[in-house]
Design a protein around this motif. Structure first.
Motif, PDB file in Angstrom:
ATOM      1  N   MET A   1       0.440  -1.380   0.115  1.00  0.00           N
ATOM      2  CA  MET A   1       0.320   0.160  -0.048  1.00  0.00           C
ATOM      3  C   MET A   1       0.856   0.840   0.153  1.00  0.00           C
ATOM      4  O   MET A   1       1.816   1.031   0.600  1.00  0.00           O
ATOM      5  CB  MET A   1      -0.957  -0.332   1.278  1.00  0.00           C
ATOM      6  CG  MET A   1      -1.382   1.461   1.607  1.00  0.00           C
ATOM      7  SD  MET A   1      -2.757   1.510   3.089  1.00  0.00           S
ATOM      8  CE  MET A   1      -3.579   0.291   2.593  1.00  0.00           C
ATOM      9  N   ILE A   2       0.981   2.236  -0.721  1.00  0.00           N
ATOM     10  CA  ILE A   2       1.405   3.175  -0.772  1.00  0.00           C
ATOM     11  C   ILE A   2       0.504   4.362   0.232  1.00  0.00           C
ATOM     12  O   ILE A   2      -0.705   4.526   0.004  1.00  0.00           O
ATOM     13  CB  ILE A   2       1.245   4.319  -2.171  1.00  0.00           C
ATOM     14  CG1 ILE A   2       2.298   3.075  -3.225  1.00  0.00           C
ATOM     15  CG2 ILE A   2       2.011   5.446  -2.154  1.00  0.00           C
ATOM     16  CD1 ILE A   2       2.120   3.947  -4.542  1.00  0.00           C
ATOM     17  N   VAL A   3       1.451   5.021   1.280  1.00  0.00           N
ATOM     18  CA  VAL A   3       0.490   5.763   2.514  1.00  0.00           C
ATOM     19  C   VAL A   3       0.067   6.818   1.710  1.00  0.00           C
ATOM     20  O   VAL A   3      -0.488   7.806   2.218  1.00  0.00           O
ATOM     21  CB  VAL A   3       1.792   5.520   3.181  1.00  0.00           C
ATOM     22  CG1 VAL A   3       0.702   6.290   4.642  1.00  0.00           C
ATOM     23  CG2 VAL A   3       2.007   4.311   3.988  1.00  0.00           C
ATOM     24  N   GLN A   4       0.960   8.044   1.088  1.00  0.00           N
ATOM     25  CA  GLN A   4       0.574   8.791   0.826  1.00  0.00           C
ATOM     26  C   GLN A   4       0.343   9.225  -0.354  1.00  0.00           C
ATOM     27  O   GLN A   4       1.213   8.116  -1.911  1.00  0.00           O
ATOM     28  CB  GLN A   4       1.362  10.671   0.979  1.00  0.00           C
ATOM     29  CG  GLN A   4       1.127  11.173   0.282  1.00  0.00           C
ATOM     30  CD  GLN A   4       1.968  12.347   0.862  1.00  0.00           C
ATOM     31  OE1 GLN A   4       3.111  11.896   0.725  1.00  0.00           O
ATOM     32  NE2 GLN A   4       1.908  13.436   0.793  1.00  0.00           N
ATOM     33  N   ALA A   5      -0.514   9.458  -1.639  1.00  0.00           N
ATOM     34  CA  ALA A   5      -1.075  10.520  -3.128  1.00  0.00           C
ATOM     35  C   ALA A   5      -1.854   9.233  -3.960  1.00  0.00           C
ATOM     36  O   ALA A   5      -2.428   9.459  -4.576  1.00  0.00           O
ATOM     37  CB  ALA A   5       0.524  10.062  -3.822  1.00  0.00           C
ATOM     38  N   VAL A 166       4.210   1.910   1.515  1.00  0.00           N
ATOM     39  CA  VAL A 166       5.337   2.962   1.073  1.00  0.00           C
ATOM     40  C   VAL A 166       5.419   4.309   1.525  1.00  0.00           C
ATOM     41  O   VAL A 166       4.128   4.934   1.058  1.00  0.00           O
ATOM     42  CB  VAL A 166       5.312   2.470  -0.870  1.00  0.00           C
ATOM     43  CG1 VAL A 166       6.010   3.907  -0.928  1.00  0.00           C
ATOM     44  CG2 VAL A 166       5.386   1.560  -0.949  1.00  0.00           C
ATOM     45  N   LEU A 167       6.637   4.849   2.092  1.00  0.00           N
ATOM     46  CA  LEU A 167       6.305   6.046   2.364  1.00  0.00           C
ATOM     47  C   LEU A 167       6.744   7.206   1.107  1.00  0.00           C
ATOM     48  O   LEU A 167       7.904   7.131   0.854  1.00  0.00           O
ATOM     49  CB  LEU A 167       6.664   6.854   3.409  1.00  0.00           C
ATOM     50  CG  LEU A 167       6.703   8.122   3.877  1.00  0.00           C
ATOM     51  CD1 LEU A 167       5.128   8.296   4.178  1.00  0.00           C
ATOM     52  CD2 LEU A 167       7.640   8.217   5.228  1.00  0.00           C
ATOM     53  N   GLY A 168       6.171   7.856  -0.061  1.00  0.00           N
ATOM     54  CA  GLY A 168       6.325   8.456  -0.880  1.00  0.00           C
ATOM     55  C   GLY A 168       6.874  10.253  -0.487  1.00  0.00           C
ATOM     56  O   GLY A 168       7.144  10.838   0.631  1.00  0.00           O
ATOM     57  N   ASP A 169       7.376  10.762  -1.496  1.00  0.00           N
ATOM     58  CA  ASP A 169       8.199  11.949  -1.272  1.00  0.00           C
ATOM     59  C   ASP A 169       6.733  12.901  -0.884  1.00  0.00           C
ATOM     60  O   ASP A 169       5.569  12.685  -1.585  1.00  0.00           O
ATOM     61  CB  ASP A 169       8.469  12.449  -2.781  1.00  0.00           C
ATOM     62  CG  ASP A 169      10.105  11.514  -2.606  1.00  0.00           C
ATOM     63  OD1 ASP A 169      11.017  11.349  -1.637  1.00  0.00           O
ATOM     64  OD2 ASP A 169      10.779  11.603  -3.648  1.00  0.00           O
TER      65      ASP A 169
END
Length: 187
Positions: A1-5, A166-169
């Protein structure tokens, strides 16, 4: 899972504070909600270098400490040496602590001092035991090395024992706001 965006609509960011922690409100809310619920899988938090993983975890840790509910922070060696006492202490808490191992990629270069007594396997078994099996504590292994999840499976931790977040930029707009506010502070 991508936490942001990807899955979440980011909340409107306040202006950048003087503190270097910037606009991870959505991620903080996600983890606070996750850790207020039932204990389950180990969280493997990955993201590019300098995207704010350590700072996010530090901020989350400070918020937990302010509420006097944890997180439980122990050195790796202490966790291994005090296995039984640690489980007893964790079991007595009404709110489950969060154990954070930042720079968890360093586990991949772990050298066993005595191959007949594998401490790394003992540590991994401990983390699985207190999270997935006994549901006594939340566990986060944070790294910028995306291969940590593959290494965990090679080390014997099956994929039903952990999940990758996943923590994105920052978005381009957020980065511009942060940089402009940072430049103002310098002058």
């Amino acid at each position: 899972m991508i936490v942001q965006a990807g899955l979440f609509a980011p909340k409107v960011a306040p202006p950048p504070p003087q503190d270097p922690f910037y606009n991870r409100v959505t991620e903080l809310d996600y983890f606070k909600e996750k850790f207020s619920g039932e204990v389950g899988l180990i969280t493997v938090l990955v993201g590019p270098r300098n995207c704010g993983k350590s700072r996010l975890l530090e901020n989350l840790s400070q918020q937990y400490e302010a509420q006097q509910i944890g997180p439980l922070e122990v050195k790796l060696e202490e966790a291994i040496n005090k296995f039984d006492k640690l489980l007893e202490a964790v079991g007595a808490l009404s709110v489950k602590p969060v154990i954070i191992i930042d720079e968890a990629n360093k586990l991949m270069s772990w050298k066993e001092p005595d191959p007949l007594q594998p401490e790394l396997q003992r540590l991994l078994d401990f983390l699985i035991g207190i999270s997935k099996q006994k549901r006594l504590a939340h566990v986060i292994l944070a790294t910028s090395d995306y291969f940590l999840a593959n290494w965990l499976t090679q080390a014997g931790m099956t994929e039903d024992k952990f999940e990758v977040e996943v923590l994105g930029d920052l978005t381009e707009e957020e980065a511009e706001k942060f940089m402009s506010a940072t430049q103002l502070l310098l002058f």
